[in-house]
Write a protein that holds these residues in place. Sequence first.
Motif, PDB file in Angstrom:
ATOM      1  N   PRO A  33     -16.778  46.028  -4.703  1.00 53.53           N
ATOM      2  CA  PRO A  33     -15.815  45.163  -5.398  1.00 53.53           C
ATOM      3  C   PRO A  33     -15.109  44.179  -4.486  1.00 53.53           C
ATOM      4  O   PRO A  33     -14.448  43.266  -4.961  1.00 53.53           O
ATOM      5  CB  PRO A  33     -14.829  46.173  -6.007  1.00 53.53           C
ATOM      6  CG  PRO A  33     -14.914  47.366  -5.113  1.00 53.53           C
ATOM      7  CD  PRO A  33     -16.331  47.433  -4.636  1.00 53.53           C
ATOM      8  N   VAL A  73     -20.656  44.970  -8.585  1.00 59.35           N
ATOM      9  CA  VAL A  73     -19.540  45.450  -9.393  1.00 59.35           C
ATOM     10  C   VAL A  73     -18.983  44.270 -10.175  1.00 59.35           C
ATOM     11  O   VAL A  73     -18.595  43.256  -9.600  1.00 59.35           O
ATOM     12  CB  VAL A  73     -18.454  46.078  -8.504  1.00 59.35           C
ATOM     13  CG1 VAL A  73     -17.239  46.454  -9.338  1.00 59.35           C
ATOM     14  CG2 VAL A  73     -19.001  47.301  -7.781  1.00 59.35           C
ATOM     15  N   SER A 128     -16.428  42.939 -13.440  1.00 61.16           N
ATOM     16  CA  SER A 128     -15.330  43.240 -14.362  1.00 61.16           C
ATOM     17  C   SER A 128     -15.387  42.395 -15.622  1.00 61.16           C
ATOM     18  O   SER A 128     -14.680  42.674 -16.589  1.00 61.16           O
ATOM     19  CB  SER A 128     -13.985  43.025 -13.663  1.00 61.16           C
ATOM     20  OG  SER A 128     -13.864  41.681 -13.220  1.00 61.16           O
ATOM     21  N   GLY A 129     -16.226  41.343 -15.648  1.00 61.02           N
ATOM     22  CA  GLY A 129     -16.355  40.484 -16.818  1.00 61.02           C
ATOM     23  C   GLY A 129     -17.346  39.365 -16.568  1.00 61.02           C
ATOM     24  O   GLY A 129     -17.901  39.229 -15.469  1.00 61.02           O
ATOM     25  N   GLY A 142     -16.567  40.693 -21.924  1.00 58.06           N
ATOM     26  CA  GLY A 142     -16.372  41.937 -21.192  1.00 58.06           C
ATOM     27  C   GLY A 142     -17.550  42.294 -20.304  1.00 58.06           C
ATOM     28  O   GLY A 142     -18.646  41.725 -20.417  1.00 58.06           O
ATOM     29  N   ASN A 143     -17.338  43.284 -19.432  1.00 55.79           N
ATOM     30  CA  ASN A 143     -18.382  43.645 -18.460  1.00 55.79           C
ATOM     31  C   ASN A 143     -19.540  44.421 -19.089  1.00 55.79           C
ATOM     32  O   ASN A 143     -20.600  44.558 -18.469  1.00 55.79           O
ATOM     33  CB  ASN A 143     -17.768  44.471 -17.325  1.00 55.79           C
ATOM     34  CG  ASN A 143     -17.178  45.778 -17.819  1.00 55.79           C
ATOM     35  OD1 ASN A 143     -16.871  45.915 -19.000  1.00 55.79           O
ATOM     36  ND2 ASN A 143     -17.004  46.726 -16.932  1.00 55.79           N
ATOM     37  N   THR A 144     -19.375  44.937 -20.315  1.00 56.56           N
ATOM     38  CA  THR A 144     -20.474  45.645 -20.975  1.00 56.56           C
ATOM     39  C   THR A 144     -21.268  44.749 -21.918  1.00 56.56           C
ATOM     40  O   THR A 144     -22.275  45.198 -22.477  1.00 56.56           O
ATOM     41  CB  THR A 144     -19.932  46.844 -21.775  1.00 56.56           C
ATOM     42  OG1 THR A 144     -19.013  46.381 -22.771  1.00 56.56           O
ATOM     43  CG2 THR A 144     -19.231  47.837 -20.855  1.00 56.56           C
ATOM     44  N   ASN A 163     -15.401  39.493 -10.655  1.00 53.11           N
ATOM     45  CA  ASN A 163     -14.717  40.712 -10.223  1.00 53.11           C
ATOM     46  C   ASN A 163     -13.477  40.323  -9.426  1.00 53.11           C
ATOM     47  O   ASN A 163     -13.096  39.145  -9.397  1.00 53.11           O
ATOM     48  CB  ASN A 163     -15.646  41.634  -9.420  1.00 53.11           C
ATOM     49  CG  ASN A 163     -16.124  41.018  -8.123  1.00 53.11           C
ATOM     50  OD1 ASN A 163     -15.627  39.968  -7.689  1.00 53.11           O
ATOM     51  ND2 ASN A 163     -17.090  41.659  -7.481  1.00 53.11           N
ATOM     52  N   SER A 164     -12.840  41.294  -8.792  1.00 50.17           N
ATOM     53  CA  SER A 164     -11.577  41.019  -8.098  1.00 50.17           C
ATOM     54  C   SER A 164     -11.751  40.095  -6.901  1.00 50.17           C
ATOM     55  O   SER A 164     -10.768  39.502  -6.427  1.00 50.17           O
ATOM     56  CB  SER A 164     -10.959  42.338  -7.633  1.00 50.17           C
ATOM     57  OG  SER A 164     -11.842  43.047  -6.768  1.00 50.17           O
TER      58      SER A 164
END
Length: 253
Positions: free
Chosen positions: A104, A138, A140-141, A155-157, A178-179
């Motif tokens: 991440p 990794v 997150s979206g 969304g990430n899924t 991601n971050s």
Amino acid sequence: MLLFFLIASPLLHSHLFIYAASTSPPITRPRIIFMTALGSDNEYNDDDYSDENNPPTEVVSSERIPDVHRETQLCQYNPCLENQEPCEQLLAQTGCLCPGVSGPDLPPQPPLIQTLLPISEGENKGHIEVQWCAPSSVVSGYRLVVEGREALKFGNTQRRGLVGSLDVGTKVCVEAVNSAGYSPSSEFSCQRYDPPNSSDHNVLAWLIGGGVALLLVIIITAVIMWKCKICLKGKRDSTDGLGNPSYSTEGTL
């Protein structure tokens, strides 16, 4: 004195040997422990090596344990399928292997855009559905970036999203987030909209082509018939002229 020494020396030697034998520690023979498998017919009998001063030692038997080599399998994880169980949870449940991903603290790799699919029915008819696959990172979206429009967030899924109607040649890109930041654009994460030929368009093209061909056939047939009629009329006029009495010879004798 010499005679007395010779007579007494055997008795002294025997006395010394008996004293040494009585005062020396008992001789302990080394014990051999045999490791045998359960159910073997060649089990060793420890009674042959029993000693009065040493208690019998228990023979340790080893049980043959088969080696079990469990094959490590990859997790049933499809990066292009949305709303599925994360690979980390599959790893914790089954011990399978997940594909290697970057951490991440690094920007994600670019996703793989699959297709720009026009919706032909339903309430979203005329809109374009964008489908993509997750990167080995990794995430997150996701963001859908359409040329000349604001980015849409997902969304990430999720692995698909609607972007409305598009003009031919409009560029669409998918970005992972991601971050640590956003994924860079690449030839795999961007695509220009090129609408496929639908069945309705093909039918319309065939109808238009058939109508034009039929019209040409009618025109050509009409021209040929008109020319034939002109030729027939010319032949009839020439025949009528030869049979007219006004063309007969005058001034007979």
